[in-house]
Design an enzyme around this catalytic site. Structure first.
Site, PDB file in Angstrom:
ATOM      1  N   LEU A  86       0.759  -1.229  -0.001  1.00 21.63           N
ATOM      2  CA  LEU A  86       0.140   0.092   0.045  1.00 21.63           C
ATOM      3  C   LEU A  86       0.509   1.391   0.034  1.00 21.63           C
ATOM      4  CD1 LEU A  86      -1.999  -0.952   2.989  1.00 21.63           C
ATOM      5  CD2 LEU A  86      -2.232  -0.609  -0.035  1.00 21.63           C
ATOM      6  N   GLY A  87       2.379   1.255   0.728  1.00 20.36           N
ATOM      7  CA  GLY A  87       2.534   2.370   1.027  1.00 20.36           C
ATOM      8  C   GLY A  87       4.516   1.662   1.092  1.00 20.36           C
ATOM      9  N   GLY A 122       9.021   5.919   6.630  1.00 19.16           N
ATOM     10  CA  GLY A 122      10.471   6.438   6.861  1.00 19.16           C
ATOM     11  C   GLY A 122      10.318   5.016   7.748  1.00 19.16           C
ATOM     12  N   GLN A 123       9.266   4.541   8.351  1.00 15.12           N
ATOM     13  CA  GLN A 123       9.264   3.444   9.707  1.00 15.12           C
ATOM     14  C   GLN A 123       9.435   1.963   8.946  1.00 15.12           C
ATOM     15  OE1 GLN A 123      10.347   4.773  12.948  1.00 15.12           O
ATOM     16  NE2 GLN A 123      10.328   6.442  12.237  1.00 15.12           N
ATOM     17  N   VAL A 153       4.319  -1.149   4.271  1.00 16.32           N
ATOM     18  CA  VAL A 153       2.827  -1.264   4.428  1.00 16.32           C
ATOM     19  C   VAL A 153       2.164  -2.328   3.432  1.00 16.32           C
ATOM     20  CG1 VAL A 153       0.074  -0.117   5.509  1.00 16.32           C
ATOM     21  CG2 VAL A 153       2.634   0.281   5.762  1.00 16.32           C
ATOM     22  N   LYS A 207       2.067  -3.053   8.735  1.00 13.44           N
ATOM     23  CA  LYS A 207       3.575  -2.728   8.951  1.00 13.44           C
ATOM     24  C   LYS A 207       4.487  -3.960   9.376  1.00 13.44           C
ATOM     25  CE  LYS A 207       5.602   1.406  10.155  1.00 13.44           C
ATOM     26  NZ  LYS A 207       5.505   2.409  11.555  1.00 13.44           N
ATOM     27  N   ASP A 241       5.542  14.300  14.358  1.00 14.47           N
ATOM     28  CA  ASP A 241       6.337  13.791  12.659  1.00 14.47           C
ATOM     29  C   ASP A 241       4.816  14.140  11.329  1.00 14.47           C
ATOM     30  OD1 ASP A 241       7.050  13.960  10.351  1.00 14.47           O
ATOM     31  OD2 ASP A 241       7.838  11.455  10.331  1.00 14.47           O
TER      32      ASP A 241
END
Length: 718
Positions: free
Chosen positions: A408-409, A412-413, A416, A430, A527
């Site tokens: 899905l995307g 930075g962490q 997903v 995630k 953030d």
């Protein structure tokens, strides 16, 4: 008899010690292993025939200086086989040459497509001068940075590089490329503000030589080198050791596979068949004995080290002339061995299953923060008692083994994925980046924070998995993706109306107000940006990604932390002081609100100078009375001038450079709710002529500060 055995042992010992010891080789046969004073070990080589591939080819100019031929002819200072690094000389870049530059490009280090990356542990980021230096990724995310203060005629203390005219810091991961932004405060002296320099520097060279980054003609940099599976066709590990697969984890959540040979000692070259010293094992076999190897594996199942014991005599399985009685005995032994083999195989399967179970427990506890999660639970059971622990098998099945088509995307962490549980529920999984010990707290932090949050405008956490190599978070699936994509992707059938934008802004404001004031312990997100705001099927906003968030005790007014955030949204006051407050989230929300009003990106690739930052661009437009000209056409079409000026004024207050004069998120939410409920959607074109903007600016009050730092907007503008 004992005397005879001692005599035999003495003969064996003498044969082992008198056997000639082969000198280890560093280069392939008929290839030179030195260029000037630099040793060039394989897989590097002087000339194409002597290297593992063209990237490792060394050009030895005048037989004195080695250069990496394909890496823009960078001078090689040394090759380290233990750390898998090569140190190269790169040109120095000063503030005069360019205040904001793509450092990799100017320094001549083009790593894209190469087997090299900037070493995380081998380098340190050094800034010499007066001002601020920021290291960024290509998309503008802040990697690291440091600031210095200067007094008149203050010399650089290279042995005390901690903020007075000189500062240094570590980098967060291996890098393929990076950019540097400098803000110099030098206005006097013979340099005229041109003496500031910042660069990645090889730690060993910097610590030992203590040269000046701003004065040296070139800067040594440490690069990690990697070998592909194809390269292993040209590598034979010494002593026939098995080549081992390893991963080099980059900052952008990708991992490069590399293959290495286990190195028995620092003086050896394990990448050549005869590159290691003649070992005791070879002496042992020459003396009529054999070597019994012991292997030690790490938690991931990869070979960590190996050792051997020299056993006198022949191996038990070596053949000898046999008699008919021996054949009978051999058959009996074979049958016994067959039964023993079956027993051993069954035991092996059972032991392997037990080891796998124990390894998962070890990964859960030691690697992925299971113990840290349990410690959080002991402190406050209410924080994590609602968290469901999924198994790795469940989530692999839900995501089709983390198929690329399910992504899905990326952020930075981590990455997903879209998944479907056995009960038919659609979820978002995630998969975090490979974490080191310092990053475990961020992951557990997100688990703990989302476990206690229950708000309609915050993404709901369903559970997590700590059994896998990288930790996994499972949350509710949000249908319409990120607000960033919805604003900036022109392929959508219809644009966001003003009413929808006001509703989204109100939702986000309510979520942040809830985090700041209504949770048992106040939470600062740190953030807030449009990529961390998701839209559901009704285009209602939900705040996500709490990896960098922090709990703050009620009696604390601020919290000093390592600066984290995204360039364009980062609070300048937070960047300068490293003190996070609730007003830092207010500033980031102000940028989001301006992004909704204008449809512009937070950092523009088309605007220049101080207008490159959306926040600065908007504030200048407000001060010059031309803000209506930069608003999105849909916003101007559907809203009245009074409405838009009220929202714009609210955004200005949120963007105040002095946090004391920003409103709280609760005040912002109340004001937006009032604006939204009074707004009547219309398609009538409103008057868009420029407006003289004066008295409203009295709302924006800038506090004085004695700080010598500059704001993030100032950094961009310069």
């Amino acid at each position: 008899m004992k005397l005879f055995q001692a005599y035999l042992h003495l003969l064996l010992f003498l044969s082992l010690t008198t056997t000639s010891i082969a000198i280890p080789k560093y280069a392939k046969p008929e290839c030179s292993d030195r260029c000037g004073s630099v040793t060039i070990p394989y897989p590097f080589g002087i000339g194409e025939r002597c290297s593992v591939n063209p990237w490792y080819t060394i050009d030895c100019k005048n037989n004195t200086t080695p250069y990496l031929f394909k890496l823009n002819n960078l001078e090689v200072l040394g090759v380290n086989l233990s750390n898998l690094t090569v140190t190269v000389n790169t040109p120095r870049v000063s503030y005069c040459q360019k205040p904001v530059w793509n450092s990799s490009e100017i320094m001549g280090v083009h790593l894209d497509g190469s087997p090299f990356v900037f070493s995380r542990s081998g380098n340190t980021f050094v800034f010499e001068g007066c001002g601020n230096a920021i290291m960024m990724t290509d998309n503008g995310s802040v990697l690291t940075g440091c600031s210095t203060t200067c007094r008149n005629d203050t010399p650089i203390e290279r042995h005390n590089c901690f903020g007075i005219s000189c500062c240094q810091t570590t980098i967060p991961g291996h890098l393929m490329s990076y950019s540097v932004s400098l803000t110099s405060q030098e206005t006097q002296g013979e340099n005229g503000g041109c003496g500031s320099s910042a660069a990645l520097v090889d730690k060993t060279s910097y610590d030992e030589e203590r040269f000046s980054v701003r004065d040296a003609p070139s800067i040594p940099v440490s690069l990690v080198w990697t070998l592909t599976l194809k390269d292993t066709d040209h590598v034979t590990c010494c002593h026939n050791r098995t080549i081992i697969q390893r991963k080099v984890v980059l900052f952008n959540d990708t991992a490069l596979d590399t293959w290495i040979c286990y190195q028995p000692s620092v003086a050896d070259n394990p990448y050549l068949e005869d590159g290691c010293e003649d070992s005791d094992c070879r002496n042992c076999t020459n003396g009529g004995g054999y070597c019994n190897y012991d292997y030690i594996y790490d938690v991931d199942g990869a070979l960590f080290s190996q050792s051997f014991t020299c056993v006198p005599g022949e191996k038990p399985n070596q053949s000898k002339p046999t008699s008919s009685l021996g054949v009978t005995v051999g058959i009996s032994i074979s049958m016994t061995a067959f039964l023993v083999t079956i027993t051993i195989y069954a035991s092996y399967k059972l032991i392997k299953k037990t080891i796998t179970r124990r390894r998962r427990k070890s990964v859960f506890k030691r690697i992925n923060g299971g113990l840290l999660l349990k410690q959080q639970e002991e402190v406050d059971p209410s924080l994590v008692d609602k968290t469901l622990l999924f198994t790795s098998r469940e989530l692999a099945k839900a995501t089709d083994n983390f198929n690329e088509n399910r992504i899905l995307g990326r952020g930075g962490q981590g990455t997903v994925y879209k998944g479907m549980l056995t009960n038919g529920r659609i979820v978002a999984v995630k998969k975090s980046k490979l974490l080191d010990e310092s990053q475990l707290e961020e992951f557990i932090n997100e688990v703990v924070i989302l476990s206690q949050v229950n708000h309609r405008n915050v993404v709901k956490l369903l559970g997590c998995c700590l059994e896998t190599e990288v930790p996994l978070l499972v949350s509710e699936y949000i249908l319409n993706g990120t607000l960033y994509d919805r604003i900036h992707d022109q392929s959508h059938e219809f644009p966001l109306s003003l009413n929808m934008r006001l509703q989204i802004a109100t939702d986000v404001a309510h979520a942040l107000a809830y985090l700041h004031t209504s949770t048992s312990i106040p939470i600062y997100h740190r953030d807030i940006k449009t990529t961390n705001i998701l839209l559901d099927e009704k285009y209602r906003a939900k705040v996500s990604d709490f990896g960098t968030s922090r709990f703050v005790s009620i009696d604390q007014t601020h919290l000093t932390t390592l600066v984290k955030g995204t360039l364009g949204y980062l609070d300048p006051e937070y960047f300068q002081s490293s003190q996070i407050t609730e007003k830092s989230d207010v500033y980031s929300f102000g940028v989001v609100l301006v992004e909704l009003l204008t449809g512009e990106r937070p950092i523009s690739q088309t605007r220049f100078g101080e207008n490159r930052s959306l926040a600065t661009h908007f504030m200048l437009a407000m001060e010059e009375g031309r803000v209506m000209s930069i608003l999105d056409a849909m916003v101007v079409k559907e809203g009245t001038m009074d409405e838009l000026m009220i929202v714009a004024n609210l955004a200005m207050r949120c963007l105040n450079l002095n946090g004391r004069y920003r409103p709280t998120m609760k005040e912002v939410a109340i004001e937006l709710e009032s604006i939204r409920t009074s707004h009547i959607p219309t398609t009538i074109q409103t008057n868009t002529s420029p407006m003289v903007y004066g008295e409203e600016l009295s709302i924006l009050t800038y506090g004085e500060s004695s700080s010598t730092f500059l704001s993030c907007n100032d950094i961009i503008s310069q």
